[in-house]
Design an enzyme around this catalytic site. Structure first.
Site, PDB file in Angstrom:
ATOM      1  N   ARG A 152       0.821  -1.216   0.000  1.00 26.46           N
ATOM      2  CA  ARG A 152       0.000   0.000   0.000  1.00 26.46           C
ATOM      3  C   ARG A 152       0.856   1.268   0.000  1.00 26.46           C
ATOM      4  NH1 ARG A 152      -2.747  -3.776   2.735  1.00 26.46           N
ATOM      5  NH2 ARG A 152      -1.745  -3.228   4.707  1.00 26.46           N
ATOM      6  N   GLU A 183       4.931 -10.738  15.038  1.00 27.05           N
ATOM      7  CA  GLU A 183       4.377 -11.255  16.293  1.00 27.05           C
ATOM      8  C   GLU A 183       4.843 -12.705  16.503  1.00 27.05           C
ATOM      9  OE1 GLU A 183       0.176 -10.852  16.366  1.00 27.05           O
ATOM     10  OE2 GLU A 183       0.013 -11.501  18.453  1.00 27.05           O
TER      11      GLU A 183
HETATM   12  P1  AMP Z   1       4.511  -2.819  11.568  1.00 26.17           P
HETATM   13  O1  AMP Z   1       5.767  -3.387  10.965  1.00 26.17           O
HETATM   14  O2  AMP Z   1       4.036  -3.595  12.753  1.00 26.17           O
HETATM   15  O3  AMP Z   1       4.644  -1.324  11.854  1.00 26.17           O
HETATM   16  O4  AMP Z   1       3.349  -3.005  10.499  1.00 26.17           O
HETATM   17  C1  AMP Z   1       3.165  -2.092   9.474  1.00 26.17           C
HETATM   18  C2  AMP Z   1       2.811  -2.769   8.187  1.00 26.17           C
HETATM   19  O5  AMP Z   1       1.766  -3.718   8.365  1.00 26.17           O
HETATM   20  C3  AMP Z   1       2.320  -1.757   7.175  1.00 26.17           C
HETATM   21  O6  AMP Z   1       2.887  -2.062   5.902  1.00 26.17           O
HETATM   22  C4  AMP Z   1       0.808  -1.890   7.181  1.00 26.17           C
HETATM   23  O7  AMP Z   1       0.290  -1.858   5.870  1.00 26.17           O
HETATM   24  C5  AMP Z   1       0.532  -3.258   7.822  1.00 26.17           C
HETATM   25  N1  AMP Z   1      -0.440  -3.191   8.930  1.00 26.17           N
HETATM   26  C6  AMP Z   1      -0.186  -3.540  10.218  1.00 26.17           C
HETATM   27  N2  AMP Z   1      -1.276  -3.414  10.984  1.00 26.17           N
HETATM   28  C7  AMP Z   1      -2.257  -2.946  10.175  1.00 26.17           C
HETATM   29  C8  AMP Z   1      -3.638  -2.583  10.382  1.00 26.17           C
HETATM   30  N3  AMP Z   1      -4.222  -2.673  11.588  1.00 26.17           N
HETATM   31  N4  AMP Z   1      -4.335  -2.121   9.325  1.00 26.17           N
HETATM   32  C9  AMP Z   1      -3.755  -2.010   8.099  1.00 26.17           C
HETATM   33  N5  AMP Z   1      -2.474  -2.352   7.846  1.00 26.17           N
HETATM   34  C10 AMP Z   1      -1.723  -2.812   8.861  1.00 26.17           C
END
Ligand code: AMP
Length: 182
Positions: free
Chosen positions: A70, A107
């Site tokens: 995205r 996770e």
């Molecule tokens: P993180 O590495 O945990 O910061 O996760 C970020 C990535 O996961 C991004 O590329 C987001 O598109 C996706 N992502 C994680 N959680 C969500 C959520 N609740 N809604 C949409 N996309 C998410």
């Protein structure tokens, strides 16, 4: 960042309202922040690109990094407006030429991101963009890729941020901005 603050606050409300919250996707307990409802809204879609452009113009940015998948959408529009190049950071085995890799924690287990070795020149001013900041692992791994290639990270830009997951703690070395926090 020369953005009118009143206009910005009004925009943030319209932007938040345009996001669709999807409960229990992709698994129970996760509330997915769906930006397809922003993308199909021609006013909010254009306004989001305009606001991001105002925030990051005149900083000498020569490459925008879009994180799969995205991050590619607004990243591409932003790169066009900033007259910068667009670089894709992708999941493993998607990029065809020589790459470097960075692993990051999920996770359960780990994942990997890749970038082409010739994607940026040493010393280039780089803006990283993704749709959402959650735990920060994805963005932090992307920062490591850019720095391995000698890029200077001018900013890390998100549309939304899940503040309760403290993703910014992994990005304290950088200028981090999210249009809206949840
Ligand atoms: P993180 O590495 O945990 O910061 O996760 C970020 C990535 O996961 C991004 O590329 C987001 O598109 C996706 N992502 C994680 N959680 C969500 C959520 N609740 N809604 C949409 N996309 C998410």
């Amino acid at each position: 960042m020369a953005v009118d603050q009143h206009a910005l606050e009004a925009f943030k409300t319209r932007f938040s309202n345009a996001i669709r919250n999807v409960p229990d996707f992709p698994k129970p307990g996760i509330q997915f922040k769906d930006i397809t409802t922003v993308l199909k809204n021609k006013e909010v879609f254009a306004e989001t690109i305009d606001i991001l452009t105002q925030m990051y113009r005149d900083l000498g940015i020569t490459k925008v990094i879009g994180i799969e998948s995205r991050g590619f959408i607004f990243g591409a529009a932003l790169a066009y407006n900033l007259k910068a190049g667009l670089v894709l950071v992708r999941k493993p085995k998607k990029l065809p030429a020589e790459t470097i890799k960075e692993e990051y924690e999920l996770e359960y287990g780990t994942d990997v991101l890749e970038i082409h070795v010739d994607a940026i020149e040493k010393g280039e001013k780089v803006l990283i963009h993704d749709d959402l900041l959650a735990t920060g692992g994805t963005a932090a791994a992307t920062c490591r890729l850019i720095e391995k290639l000698g890029g200077e990270i001018v900013g890390v830009s998100f549309l939304t941020e899940l503040g309760f997951l403290n993703g910014r703690q992994k990005l304290t070395a950088y200028d981090v901005n999210a249009l809206v926090q949840f």
